[in-house]
Write an enzyme that holds these catalytic residues in place. Sequence first.
Site, mmCIF file in Angstrom:
data_model
loop_
_atom_site.group_PDB
_atom_site.id
_atom_site.type_symbol
_atom_site.label_atom_id
_atom_site.label_comp_id
_atom_site.label_asym_id
_atom_site.label_seq_id
_atom_site.Cartn_x
_atom_site.Cartn_y
_atom_site.Cartn_z
ATOM 1 N N HIS A 1 0.873 -101.561 0.993
ATOM 2 C CA HIS A 1 0.319 -102.463 -0.014
ATOM 3 C C HIS A 1 -0.783 -101.759 -0.825
ATOM 4 C CE1 HIS A 1 -1.289 -106.388 -1.538
ATOM 5 N NE2 HIS A 1 -2.425 -105.701 -1.525
ATOM 6 N N GLU A 2 -1.702 -101.122 -0.124
ATOM 7 C CA GLU A 2 -2.828 -100.474 -0.818
ATOM 8 C C GLU A 2 -2.354 -99.267 -1.636
ATOM 9 O OE1 GLU A 2 -5.525 -102.043 -1.042
ATOM 10 O OE2 GLU A 2 -5.142 -103.492 0.546
ATOM 11 N N GLU B 1 -1.305 -108.441 -6.845
ATOM 12 C CA GLU B 1 -1.130 -108.630 -5.400
ATOM 13 C C GLU B 1 0.336 -108.788 -5.029
ATOM 14 O OE1 GLU B 1 -3.264 -108.166 -2.943
ATOM 15 O OE2 GLU B 1 -4.336 -107.425 -4.676
ATOM 16 N N HIS C 1 -1.010 -100.379 -5.018
ATOM 17 C CA HIS C 1 -2.039 -100.589 -6.050
ATOM 18 C C HIS C 1 -2.351 -99.259 -6.745
ATOM 19 C CE1 HIS C 1 -3.090 -104.739 -5.491
ATOM 20 N NE2 HIS C 1 -3.504 -104.599 -4.259
HETATM 21 ZN ZN LIG Z 1 -4.131 -106.021 -2.704
#
Ligand SMILES: [Zn+2]
Length: 195
Positions: free
Chosen positions: A67-68, A125, A71
């Site tokens: 997830h990170e 997100e 980004h």
């Molecule tokens: Zn996030």
Amino acid sequence: MQTIANRLIPQTAVFRADAPKWAWEVNVLKSDQINAWCMPGGKIAFYTGIIDKLQLTDAEIAAIMGHEISHALREHGRERASRAQLSQAGLTALSLFTGVRGATLDAAAMALNVTVTLPNSREHEVEADRIGIELAARAGYDPYAAVTLWQKMAKQSGGQQPPQFLSTHPSHSSRIDDLQKYAQKVQPLYEQAKK
Ligand SMILES: [Zn+2]
């Protein structure tokens, strides 16, 4: 932590050709905070709080890291230019004031990044969740770990004010629903990677 990163990093090529060649780095920071992040360029940080308090499995760590990393791949931070400038101004001021250089300033840059560049937008997100779950599946980590992870997050925050990390993210139930759908979608990639 390094093993998980080593398995995830080659998968980033699917989303961004230059990413596997970034100067990737995994840092574990001693802190009670439930937090983790990745900067564009490949600097990853996990706080011991998120690992210990949520009793994370390797697959759950892969879900967060994926997830990170997402980004960073999508440069979501770039759309928050004014915040970045603020961060830079803060760093310059810190440098002048304390005269710190090198590693210390680097640590300060990390701390500023997390306090200044949050929160991410809701669309960011959702995108990071979906790319992240695919990265994890392609790396051979069970994509359903993203679901159990967020169930743990929800339990951790209880009925109380969620920690800052959580408050920057969508509601738990909508996120878990979305992740469940995506886990199913990327399941064949996971099966393939396990072979
Ligand atoms: Zn996030």
